[in-house]
Design an enzyme around this catalytic site. Structure first.
Site, PDB file in Angstrom:
ATOM      1  N   ARG A   1       2.477  -6.974  -8.700  1.00 43.74           N
ATOM      2  CA  ARG A   1       1.452  -5.947  -8.893  1.00 43.74           C
ATOM      3  C   ARG A   1       2.132  -4.684  -9.393  1.00 43.74           C
ATOM      4  O   ARG A   1       2.735  -3.940  -8.626  1.00 43.74           O
ATOM      5  CB  ARG A   1       0.736  -5.692  -7.559  1.00 43.74           C
ATOM      6  CG  ARG A   1      -0.539  -4.880  -7.672  1.00 43.74           C
ATOM      7  CD  ARG A   1      -0.982  -4.428  -6.298  1.00 43.74           C
ATOM      8  NE  ARG A   1      -0.176  -3.304  -5.826  1.00 43.74           N
ATOM      9  CZ  ARG A   1       0.104  -3.058  -4.551  1.00 43.74           C
ATOM     10  NH1 ARG A   1      -0.315  -3.860  -3.607  1.00 43.74           N
ATOM     11  NH2 ARG A   1       0.828  -1.999  -4.225  1.00 43.74           N
TER      12      ARG A   1
ATOM     13  N   HIS B   1      -2.421  -0.918  -5.240  1.00 45.83           N
ATOM     14  CA  HIS B   1      -3.367  -1.922  -4.743  1.00 45.83           C
ATOM     15  C   HIS B   1      -4.763  -1.628  -5.276  1.00 45.83           C
ATOM     16  O   HIS B   1      -5.435  -2.496  -5.821  1.00 45.83           O
ATOM     17  CB  HIS B   1      -3.363  -1.919  -3.219  1.00 45.83           C
ATOM     18  CG  HIS B   1      -4.391  -2.820  -2.612  1.00 45.83           C
ATOM     19  ND1 HIS B   1      -4.319  -4.191  -2.682  1.00 45.83           N
ATOM     20  CD2 HIS B   1      -5.532  -2.537  -1.943  1.00 45.83           C
ATOM     21  CE1 HIS B   1      -5.365  -4.720  -2.080  1.00 45.83           C
ATOM     22  NE2 HIS B   1      -6.118  -3.741  -1.622  1.00 45.83           N
TER      23      HIS B   1
ATOM     24  N   TYR C   1       5.819   3.245  -0.258  1.00 48.17           N
ATOM     25  CA  TYR C   1       6.377   2.070   0.403  1.00 48.17           C
ATOM     26  C   TYR C   1       7.159   1.149  -0.540  1.00 48.17           C
ATOM     27  O   TYR C   1       7.689   0.139  -0.104  1.00 48.17           O
ATOM     28  CB  TYR C   1       5.263   1.257   1.086  1.00 48.17           C
ATOM     29  CG  TYR C   1       4.140   0.837   0.162  1.00 48.17           C
ATOM     30  CD1 TYR C   1       4.254  -0.291  -0.647  1.00 48.17           C
ATOM     31  CD2 TYR C   1       2.951   1.561   0.105  1.00 48.17           C
ATOM     32  CE1 TYR C   1       3.229  -0.689  -1.489  1.00 48.17           C
ATOM     33  CE2 TYR C   1       1.911   1.177  -0.730  1.00 48.17           C
ATOM     34  CZ  TYR C   1       2.056   0.051  -1.519  1.00 48.17           C
ATOM     35  OH  TYR C   1       1.035  -0.328  -2.361  1.00 48.17           O
TER      36      TYR C   1
END
Length: 405
Positions: free
Chosen positions: A294, A298, A307
């Site tokens: 990805r 998100h 993160y």
């Protein structure tokens, strides 16, 4: 036992505890993102990865999954990926401009979606999540229809039975149950079509997915489970969800699983085509794990920089699925500058159409939420309708809104 010996053992245990604590502290200080291997599978996993096009754009063969495409088909795959990425980028920008409430980008996952989407027959049925914009493109769903739900003006915007493409599913993993039930129905009808369910690595931790695996295996349902392992379930990496590669989970339920290079459109097409044919011929379900990444957040409400290390994304940018196919096509003389320029021009035209369509979407009837709640009406609903109508009328510009000004 001497006092001296006991003291020595105590000292040794204390030293061991200090060393262990020091190691634990050092481990805690290490960045989880930097501790990851930038998404590169180890050698054993690499050997299990079905790949037909290397990250450098070199064509390779696989003993179990062969594919022979015409120049026109190869150009079509490239066009599909470029236009899908353009649509996705426009949708992200529209959300940033306040035109959409939310958007889930597919950036980096174009090969997994276009490859698997082009493997489908017209009579196959698709159950997507909320990120399968490329698959929707392959099924002929107008891209602008995907945006209505994210703008808040409808619940989907297309008839699922027109394109055999179900509405987007926001509840994580539930569409795998829908797909399994539908596949069992297809089986009872005696049809030779197949069903495919898309989900992510995060959804694989849901009980719904495990139940789908169980039922599909027991009833030998003609369903393919296509897991896009983009390695992050929001901020949770895959290694926090499973101790084995995801495709190996299928073995415990009694059907095969395979891991494919999710950035290789040719491999995704070949593997999905084989799995669908397997399902159509009565051999039951199969799990495909498309190992991809990805590239973006998100959703547009997420900030992956909190993160995820920049080095990890950079490593995967080098495996870009569109650049990989373009390199191959150019080396083989299948595309030229004129063709590439025409695709870029087409993508700009698509972008403008998407922008214009979103801004022209009419607001929904605010009173429509009270319709079809009960077949014969209900006193409480009537009361709530009246209260809401009075509330809407209380605004100073209510008359202007009613007049369409």
């Amino acid at each position: 036992m001497t006092v001296e010996g006991t003291a020595q053992r105590k000292n040794a245990r204390a030293s061991s505890k200090r060393t262990t604590a020091k190691k634990a502290t050092s481990a805690k200080k290490a960045s989880p993102a930097k501790a990851r291997n930038s998404g590169r599978p180890d050698q054993a996993e690499q050997d299990q990865l079905v790949q037909l096009l290397t990250p450098e754009g070199k064509r390779v063969e696989h003993p179990d999954y062969a594919i022979d495409l015409s120049a026109e088909e190869l150009r079509g795959l490239y066009r599909d990926m470029v236009l899908t990425r353009k649509f996705d980028a426009e949708a992200t920008t529209l959300q940033r401009q306040g035109e959409l409430g939310l958007w889930a980008s597919l950036l980096g996952q174009e090969a997994a979606q276009i490859g698997s989407g082009r493997a489908l027959r017209d009579d196959d049925y698709v159950f997507p999540t909320y990120r399968e914009h490329g698959v929707a493109w392959c099924r002929g769903v107008d891209p602008t229809n995907l945006l209505g739900m994210f703008r808040g003006v409808n619940h989907g915007g297309w008839d699922p039975n027109t394109n055999n493409f179900h509405l987007y599913t926001i509840v994580i993993g539930s569409q795998t149950l829908h797909a399994t039930g539908y596949a069992m129905g297809v089986q009872k009808d005696g049809a030779d079509s197949a069903v495919i369910a898309y989900f992510g690595d995060g959804a694989s931790s849901q009980g719904d997915v495990a139940e789908s695996f169980t039922f599909s295996a027991v009833y030998n349902a003609p369903v393919v489970f296509f897991c896009q392992n983009n390695q992050w379930a929001i901020s949770e990496p895959t290694e926090k969800q499973t101790r084995v590669p995801l495709y190996q989970r299928a073995r415990g339920f009694g059907f095969p699983g395979v891991r494919v290079d999710g950035n290789d459109v040719l491999a995704c097409l070949a593997v999905t085509r084989a799995a669908l044919e397997r399902a159509r011929t009565g051999q039951g379900p199969m799990l495909i794990e498309a190992f991809t990444y990805r590239m973006g957040a998100h959703t547009t409400s997420d900030d992956p920089t909190k993160y995820r290390a920049d080095e990890e994304r950079a490593a995967w940018e080098a495996k870009d699925p569109i650049l990989r196919l373009r390199t191959y096509l150019e080396a083989e003389g299948i595309v030229d500058e004129a063709y590439l320029a025409s695709i870029d021009e087409e993508s700009e035209t698509l972008g403008k159409r998407v922008r214009d369509a979103v801004r022209a979407m009419p607001d929904p009837d605010t009173m429509a939420i009270f319709e079809n709640v009960y077949a014969d009406g209900h006193a409480l609903v009537d009361e709530e309708r009246a209260q809401f109508a009075a509330y809407q009328a209380s605004f100073a510009d209510a008359d202007l809104v009613a007049e369409g000004n």
